[in-house]
Motif scaffolding. Structure first.
Motif, PDB file in Angstrom:
ATOM      1  N   LEU A 145       0.800  -1.220   0.000  1.00  0.00           N
ATOM      2  CA  LEU A 145       0.000   0.000   0.000  1.00  0.00           C
ATOM      3  C   LEU A 145       0.836   1.274   0.000  1.00  0.00           C
ATOM      4  O   LEU A 145       0.286   2.374  -0.178  1.00  0.00           O
ATOM      5  CB  LEU A 145      -0.933   0.017   1.216  1.00  0.00           C
ATOM      6  CG  LEU A 145      -1.971  -1.104   1.323  1.00  0.00           C
ATOM      7  CD1 LEU A 145      -2.850  -0.884   2.542  1.00  0.00           C
ATOM      8  CD2 LEU A 145      -2.812  -1.185   0.058  1.00  0.00           C
ATOM      9  N   PRO A 147       3.698   3.845  -1.420  1.00  0.00           N
ATOM     10  CA  PRO A 147       4.374   4.177  -2.680  1.00  0.00           C
ATOM     11  C   PRO A 147       5.883   3.928  -2.599  1.00  0.00           C
ATOM     12  O   PRO A 147       6.456   3.935  -1.503  1.00  0.00           O
ATOM     13  CB  PRO A 147       4.088   5.677  -2.852  1.00  0.00           C
ATOM     14  CG  PRO A 147       2.926   5.966  -1.965  1.00  0.00           C
ATOM     15  CD  PRO A 147       3.025   5.007  -0.821  1.00  0.00           C
ATOM     16  N   PRO A 155      -0.250   7.706  -1.396  1.00  0.00           N
ATOM     17  CA  PRO A 155      -0.884   6.424  -1.738  1.00  0.00           C
ATOM     18  C   PRO A 155      -1.788   6.574  -2.953  1.00  0.00           C
ATOM     19  O   PRO A 155      -2.507   7.573  -3.087  1.00  0.00           O
ATOM     20  CB  PRO A 155      -1.680   6.079  -0.472  1.00  0.00           C
ATOM     21  CG  PRO A 155      -0.912   6.729   0.631  1.00  0.00           C
ATOM     22  CD  PRO A 155      -0.406   8.015   0.040  1.00  0.00           C
ATOM     23  N   PRO A 156      -1.764   5.606  -3.865  1.00  0.00           N
ATOM     24  CA  PRO A 156      -2.558   5.716  -5.103  1.00  0.00           C
ATOM     25  C   PRO A 156      -4.052   5.726  -4.815  1.00  0.00           C
ATOM     26  O   PRO A 156      -4.541   5.020  -3.938  1.00  0.00           O
ATOM     27  CB  PRO A 156      -2.148   4.471  -5.889  1.00  0.00           C
ATOM     28  CG  PRO A 156      -1.673   3.496  -4.855  1.00  0.00           C
ATOM     29  CD  PRO A 156      -1.033   4.327  -3.786  1.00  0.00           C
ATOM     30  N   ARG A 157      -4.773   6.511  -5.618  1.00  0.00           N
ATOM     31  CA  ARG A 157      -6.220   6.645  -5.427  1.00  0.00           C
ATOM     32  C   ARG A 157      -7.027   5.942  -6.504  1.00  0.00           C
ATOM     33  O   ARG A 157      -8.251   5.825  -6.378  1.00  0.00           O
ATOM     34  CB  ARG A 157      -6.594   8.132  -5.416  1.00  0.00           C
ATOM     35  CG  ARG A 157      -5.991   8.924  -4.266  1.00  0.00           C
ATOM     36  CD  ARG A 157      -6.096  10.405  -4.513  1.00  0.00           C
ATOM     37  NE  ARG A 157      -5.317  10.809  -5.699  1.00  0.00           N
ATOM     38  CZ  ARG A 157      -5.231  12.062  -6.141  1.00  0.00           C
ATOM     39  NH1 ARG A 157      -5.891  13.016  -5.508  1.00  0.00           N
ATOM     40  NH2 ARG A 157      -4.510  12.345  -7.213  1.00  0.00           N
ATOM     41  N   ASN A 158      -6.368   5.482  -7.555  1.00  0.00           N
ATOM     42  CA  ASN A 158      -7.090   4.866  -8.666  1.00  0.00           C
ATOM     43  C   ASN A 158      -6.150   3.932  -9.417  1.00  0.00           C
ATOM     44  O   ASN A 158      -4.932   3.924  -9.163  1.00  0.00           O
ATOM     45  CB  ASN A 158      -7.664   5.949  -9.593  1.00  0.00           C
ATOM     46  CG  ASN A 158      -6.592   6.922 -10.068  1.00  0.00           C
ATOM     47  OD1 ASN A 158      -5.605   6.510 -10.669  1.00  0.00           O
ATOM     48  ND2 ASN A 158      -6.784   8.207  -9.785  1.00  0.00           N
ATOM     49  N   PRO A 159      -6.680   3.129 -10.350  1.00  0.00           N
ATOM     50  CA  PRO A 159      -5.841   2.168 -11.082  1.00  0.00           C
ATOM     51  C   PRO A 159      -4.693   2.808 -11.850  1.00  0.00           C
ATOM     52  O   PRO A 159      -3.602   2.243 -11.935  1.00  0.00           O
ATOM     53  CB  PRO A 159      -6.835   1.489 -12.034  1.00  0.00           C
ATOM     54  CG  PRO A 159      -8.152   1.613 -11.344  1.00  0.00           C
ATOM     55  CD  PRO A 159      -8.113   2.937 -10.649  1.00  0.00           C
ATOM     56  N   GLU A 161      -2.967   5.532 -11.105  1.00  0.00           N
ATOM     57  CA  GLU A 161      -1.886   5.872 -10.170  1.00  0.00           C
ATOM     58  C   GLU A 161      -1.170   4.618  -9.681  1.00  0.00           C
ATOM     59  O   GLU A 161       0.050   4.635  -9.472  1.00  0.00           O
ATOM     60  CB  GLU A 161      -2.442   6.668  -8.989  1.00  0.00           C
ATOM     61  CG  GLU A 161      -2.874   8.080  -9.376  1.00  0.00           C
ATOM     62  CD  GLU A 161      -3.289   8.908  -8.176  1.00  0.00           C
ATOM     63  OE1 GLU A 161      -3.329   8.349  -7.049  1.00  0.00           O
ATOM     64  OE2 GLU A 161      -3.571  10.106  -8.343  1.00  0.00           O
ATOM     65  N   ARG A 162      -1.924   3.531  -9.511  1.00  0.00           N
ATOM     66  CA  ARG A 162      -1.281   2.280  -9.087  1.00  0.00           C
ATOM     67  C   ARG A 162      -0.299   1.773 -10.142  1.00  0.00           C
ATOM     68  O   ARG A 162       0.804   1.307  -9.825  1.00  0.00           O
ATOM     69  CB  ARG A 162      -2.339   1.220  -8.769  1.00  0.00           C
ATOM     70  CG  ARG A 162      -3.013   1.410  -7.416  1.00  0.00           C
ATOM     71  CD  ARG A 162      -3.807   0.196  -7.003  1.00  0.00           C
ATOM     72  NE  ARG A 162      -5.039   0.065  -7.773  1.00  0.00           N
ATOM     73  CZ  ARG A 162      -6.185   0.658  -7.439  1.00  0.00           C
ATOM     74  NH1 ARG A 162      -6.237   1.423  -6.357  1.00  0.00           N
ATOM     75  NH2 ARG A 162      -7.273   0.484  -8.168  1.00  0.00           N
ATOM     76  N   GLN A 165       2.822   4.081 -10.151  1.00  0.00           N
ATOM     77  CA  GLN A 165       3.697   3.852  -9.007  1.00  0.00           C
ATOM     78  C   GLN A 165       4.395   2.498  -9.093  1.00  0.00           C
ATOM     79  O   GLN A 165       5.558   2.373  -8.686  1.00  0.00           O
ATOM     80  CB  GLN A 165       2.901   3.978  -7.707  1.00  0.00           C
ATOM     81  CG  GLN A 165       2.428   5.405  -7.455  1.00  0.00           C
ATOM     82  CD  GLN A 165       1.839   5.612  -6.080  1.00  0.00           C
ATOM     83  OE1 GLN A 165       2.035   4.800  -5.173  1.00  0.00           O
ATOM     84  NE2 GLN A 165       1.128   6.707  -5.898  1.00  0.00           N
ATOM     85  N   ALA A 166       3.720   1.500  -9.636  1.00  0.00           N
ATOM     86  CA  ALA A 166       4.369   0.198  -9.827  1.00  0.00           C
ATOM     87  C   ALA A 166       5.537   0.324 -10.808  1.00  0.00           C
ATOM     88  O   ALA A 166       6.617  -0.240 -10.590  1.00  0.00           O
ATOM     89  CB  ALA A 166       3.362  -0.827 -10.332  1.00  0.00           C
TER      90      ALA A 166
END
Length: 432
Positions: A145, A147, A155-159, A161-162, A165-166
């Protein structure tokens, strides 16, 4: 117990450990310290035996660009990767050999080690010593969870941003920190120590310690899926100070006429050579606001700055006793040093933060996420942006209210007492 403290020769890493060391000393333990020669006088004044670096290179806030001239030209990920390899990873075996040698003169029972020394695996595994990891920066342990470090993400708020960050995490692991990780592994291979492939280099101090002293309250960290039971959030660990503090660097708020607001400005003790990054833009932004403005230069360019800004409402000092000044401060303008941010919040002072290098972007992301300050997302903010942020905080009581709520989290514990209890509670290493 005989307790060995070990730290980098950098103010922001050394100073927060002094309060814990003195608390343990007051409780009857024998305390010694392994660090650079620059802190010899300070340790002598504290009555703590000093073991200076012998093989290890002393990296200080004021000598990094002298040691590595090419560093001054690097920014962003390149600067992070360079520091990771040269300042942190490359010194690990030197740190270990120094500590192994000094053990003959000081057969310590437990070591309290700065997380950025990265010598935890060697000391705990090869010397069989219980080790406490001391973290003077935000929690570095990776988590699904949280970053990736060094990008200033929240922390990412949506797909989307995820995914971003990945990708940034892979870039950090495979490119930015790869030289540091390779150096770290090579040095451990020489000692027959296998470093797990899982996780990140920054996870190593957490794996190889019996306990972790984490500065700051847990509420200032990002939410985590996995809670490490060895991590103890102890609050704002401040430099040790005698019971009766006073000194030429302290600022007495009653020495000047009363102002409707007080603003404090600093650019820290590392990245403070170029005052055009934050100090001068901040002064240009607030000099005519009718506020008392107190500036801490970190000992660089103080007289020139005094001459440039002779206004009666502007006070410029090499160093400021923040613990006293924050008692009457309304806004703290800073590049995001973790110690200063914590002290500010521990006294309920909201912030305007602007900094990227030396991990400050991650500190400032936490300020923004917690709603206790405005993050300008820049290493060199414009005066107009600073002025707008300061005016926003002064005009809206909600900023102060959130900072006060964070202050309540800090007030729940005696940080030095909590940290001392962690050290006293360690046991023999169990591996990692």
């Amino acid at each position: 117990m005989k307790i060995l403290f070990a730290s980098q020769a950098i103010d922001g890493h050394f100073n927060p450990m002094t309060g814990v060391a003195m608390r343990l000393k007051d409780r009857g333990h024998e305390v010694a310290w392994y660090t650079g020669p620059t802190f010899a006088d300070r340790l002598q004044s504290l009555g703590i035996r000093h073991f200076p670096f012998h093989r290890a290179i002393e990296h200080r806030a004021d000598n990094l660009n002298e040691l590595y001239p090419e560093r001054a030209k690097l920014k962003g990920p390149l600067a992070i990767g360079f520091d990771g390899e040269k300042i942190f990873a490359s010194n690990v075996s030197n740190f270990f050999e120094d500590i192994r040698e000094l053990e003959a003169d000081f057969p310590f029972d437990v070591a309290v080690v700065d997380s950025s020394n990265f010598v935890h695996r060697l000391v705990s595994h090869l010397m069989g010593k219980p080790l406490v990891n001391f973290v003077a920066i935000p929690n570095m342990e990776s988590d699904p969870l949280v970053p990736p470090l060094f990008f200033g993400f929240k922390p990412p708020r949506n797909p989307v941003e995820r995914v971003v960050q990945a990708a940034a995490g892979l870039l950090s692991d495979k490119v930015i920190l790869r030289p540091a990780s390779q150096s770290y592994r090579r040095q451990h291979d020489a000692y027959g120590q296998v470093v797990p492939r899982r996780g990140r280099l920054t996870d190593e101090p957490y794996r190889c310690s019996e306990a972790i002293i984490q500065t700051g309250p847990e509420s200032f960290d990002f939410p985590r899926r996995h809670v490490n039971p060895k991590v103890h959030y102890v609050g704002a660990l401040l430099p040790y100070r005698p019971t009766t503090p006073a000194g030429p660097a302290a600022v007495d708020g009653e020495a000047w006429p009363a102002y409707p607001a007080t603003l404090v400005v600093t650019q820290g003790t590392v990245d403070n050579l170029d005052q055009d990054k934050l100090i001068i833009p901040a002064l240009e932004a607030v000099k005519d606001m009718g506020a008392l403005v107190i500036v801490a230069t970190g000992g660089r360019g103080t007289e020139a700055l005094k001459a440039k800004y002779p206004q009666g409402n502007i006070v410029v000092r090499d160093f400021v006793d923040f613990a006293r000044v924050f008692e009457f401060t309304d806004v703290f303008i800073t590049n995001g040093g973790f110690g200063g941010v914590q002290l500010s919040l521990s006294m309920g002072v909201p912030l305007v933060v602007s900094g990227i290098n030396e991990g400050k972007s991650d500190v400032n992301a936490r300020v923004e996420y917690a709603g206790v300050g405005i993050n300008l997302h820049s290493d060199s903010p414009k005066p107009a942006a600073i002025a707008k942020a300061v005016e926003n905080i002064l005009a809206n009581p909600s900023w102060k209210e959130r900072a006060r709520k964070m202050q309540e989290q800090f007030d729940r514990t005696d940080p030095a007492e909590a940290a001392a209890a962690v050290v006293e509670g360690v046991r023999k290493p169990t591996g990692g």
